[in-house]
Design a protein around this motif. Structure first.
Motif, mmCIF file in Angstrom:
data_model
loop_
_atom_site.group_PDB
_atom_site.id
_atom_site.type_symbol
_atom_site.label_atom_id
_atom_site.label_comp_id
_atom_site.label_asym_id
_atom_site.label_seq_id
_atom_site.Cartn_x
_atom_site.Cartn_y
_atom_site.Cartn_z
ATOM 1 N N THR A 1 -11.984 22.015 9.515
ATOM 2 C CA THR A 1 -11.804 21.749 8.086
ATOM 3 C C THR A 1 -10.824 20.582 7.911
ATOM 4 N N HIS B 1 -22.416 17.757 8.367
ATOM 5 C CA HIS B 1 -22.494 19.025 7.627
ATOM 6 C C HIS B 1 -23.217 20.059 8.505
ATOM 7 N N ARG C 1 -28.106 15.124 -0.059
ATOM 8 C CA ARG C 1 -27.963 16.564 -0.301
ATOM 9 C C ARG C 1 -26.840 17.213 0.490
ATOM 10 N N TYR C 2 -26.359 16.578 1.541
ATOM 11 C CA TYR C 2 -25.237 17.157 2.287
ATOM 12 C C TYR C 2 -23.913 16.473 1.947
ATOM 13 N N TYR C 3 -23.924 15.678 0.903
ATOM 14 C CA TYR C 3 -22.694 15.062 0.393
ATOM 15 C C TYR C 3 -22.345 15.780 -0.911
ATOM 16 N N PRO C 4 -21.110 15.618 -1.401
ATOM 17 C CA PRO C 4 -20.741 16.307 -2.656
ATOM 18 C C PRO C 4 -21.720 15.993 -3.789
ATOM 19 N N ARG C 5 -22.155 14.742 -3.913
ATOM 20 C CA ARG C 5 -23.147 14.360 -4.924
ATOM 21 C C ARG C 5 -23.630 12.952 -4.597
ATOM 22 N N GLU D 1 -20.245 3.317 -7.791
ATOM 23 C CA GLU D 1 -19.654 3.844 -6.549
ATOM 24 C C GLU D 1 -20.285 3.181 -5.322
ATOM 25 N N GLY E 1 -11.470 14.950 5.340
ATOM 26 C CA GLY E 1 -11.750 14.729 3.918
ATOM 27 C C GLY E 1 -11.190 15.839 3.054
ATOM 28 N N ALA E 2 -12.046 16.382 2.197
ATOM 29 C CA ALA E 2 -11.590 17.378 1.228
ATOM 30 C C ALA E 2 -11.413 18.768 1.838
ATOM 31 N N ALA F 1 -13.794 20.728 3.546
ATOM 32 C CA ALA F 1 -14.962 21.579 3.801
ATOM 33 C C ALA F 1 -15.210 21.605 5.309
ATOM 34 N N ARG G 1 -24.236 8.955 -5.059
ATOM 35 C CA ARG G 1 -23.324 7.926 -5.567
ATOM 36 C C ARG G 1 -23.945 7.236 -6.774
#
Ligand SMILES: CC(C)(COP(=O)(O)OP(=O)(O)OC[C@H]1O[C@@H](n2cnc3c(N)ncnc32)[C@H](O)[C@@H]1OP(=O)(O)O)[C@@H](O)C(=O)NCCC(=O)NCCS
Length: 168
Positions: A153, A131, A33-37, A43, A156-157, A159, A39
C-alpha cells in the motif's frame, strides 16, 4: 537521443500535438478502469507536459507509440521514476489503444523498454506497479520477464498494488 524501437513500433517523445490521440485514449473508461477515473482533456495535457519535463530531467518518460505500418497512433510505453515504499524505482508503463489490444504490442514495447533501461540507462532493475485485478497488465509484465515481488500500500494514495520486478 535513441529511443526503444520494435519491429512494429516507433517510440518517440510525446508532444502537445498528440493531445487528441491521448485525450481519446486516457479519457476512455475501459482503458482507465484500473485507475481512479479517466483523465479529462486538461489532465491529459498536464500529463503530456509532465512527461516532457521527465525527458529533460530524467532523460526518459512515457513515449508515444505509433505503428510503423501507416504511422498509426498505438498508445504509449516507457519508463518513469515512481516512489514505492520510500524508494525511487524505474517503472515500465504502457497503454494500448483498444482497437490494437491483444495483438502483442504492449509485450513488444515493454520488452524493448526493459532492454533500453539496461543498455541506455545502465539500470539494474525495473518494476511495474499493477492493480491486483489488471490481468492484462500482469500478463504483459510476466511476458517482459518481470515476476511478482510483493503487494504493497506504499504507493500513491495507498490502495493496494502489486509490484512486479526484474533484475536487468
Ligand atoms: C494492459 C495492456 C497495455 C495490454 O496491451 P496489449 O497490447 O493488449 O497486450 P498484449 O497483446 O501484449 O498481450 C499480453 C498478454 O496479456 C493478455 N491480455 C491482453 N488483454 C487482455 C485482457 N483484456 N484480458 C486478459 N488477458 C489479456 C494477452 O492474452 C497476452 O497474454 P499471453 O500472451 O500471456 O496469453 C492493455 O490492455 C491496456 O492498454 N490496458 C489499459 C491500460 C492499462 O491498464 N495499462 C497498464 C497499467 S499498469
Amino acid at each position: 537521443m535513441n529511443f526503444p524501437g520494435t519491429p512494429r513500433l516507433v517510440l518517440r517523445e510525446m508532444v502537445e500535438a498528440d493531445l487528441d490521440d491521448f485525450a481519446a485514449l486516457l479519457g476512455d473508461p475501459q482503458v482507465m478502469r484500473y485507475y481512479p477515473r479517466p483523465r479529462t482533456r486538461a489532465e491529459t495535457l498536464e500529463w503530456i507536459t509532465r512527461n516532457r519535463t521527465r525527458y529533460r530531467e530524467d532523460g526518459h518518460g512515457l513515449w508515444t507509440m505509433r505503428l510503423r505500418d501507416g504511422d498509426v497512433f498505438a498508445g504509449d510505453c516507457g519508463l518513469t521514476v515512481q516512489r514505492v515504499d520510500g524508494v525511487d524505482e524505474l517503472e515500465l508503463g504502457y497503454h494500448v489503444v483498444p482497437a490494437l489490444q491483444r495483438t502483442g504490442l504492449a509485450t513488444e514495447a515493454a520488452r524493448a523498454c526493459r532492454d533500453w533501461a539496461r543498455t541506455a540507462l545502465g539500470a539494474g532493475r525495473v518494476i511495474a506497479i499493477i492493480h491486483p485485478d489488471n490481468v492484462a497488465s500482469q500478463r504483459v509484465a510476466l511476458r517482459a520477464g518481470l515476476t511478482l515481488e510483493k503487494r504493497t500500500t506504499g504507493y500513491g494514495a495507498g490502495a493496494e498494488v502489486l509490484i512486479f520486478a526484474a533484475a536487468l
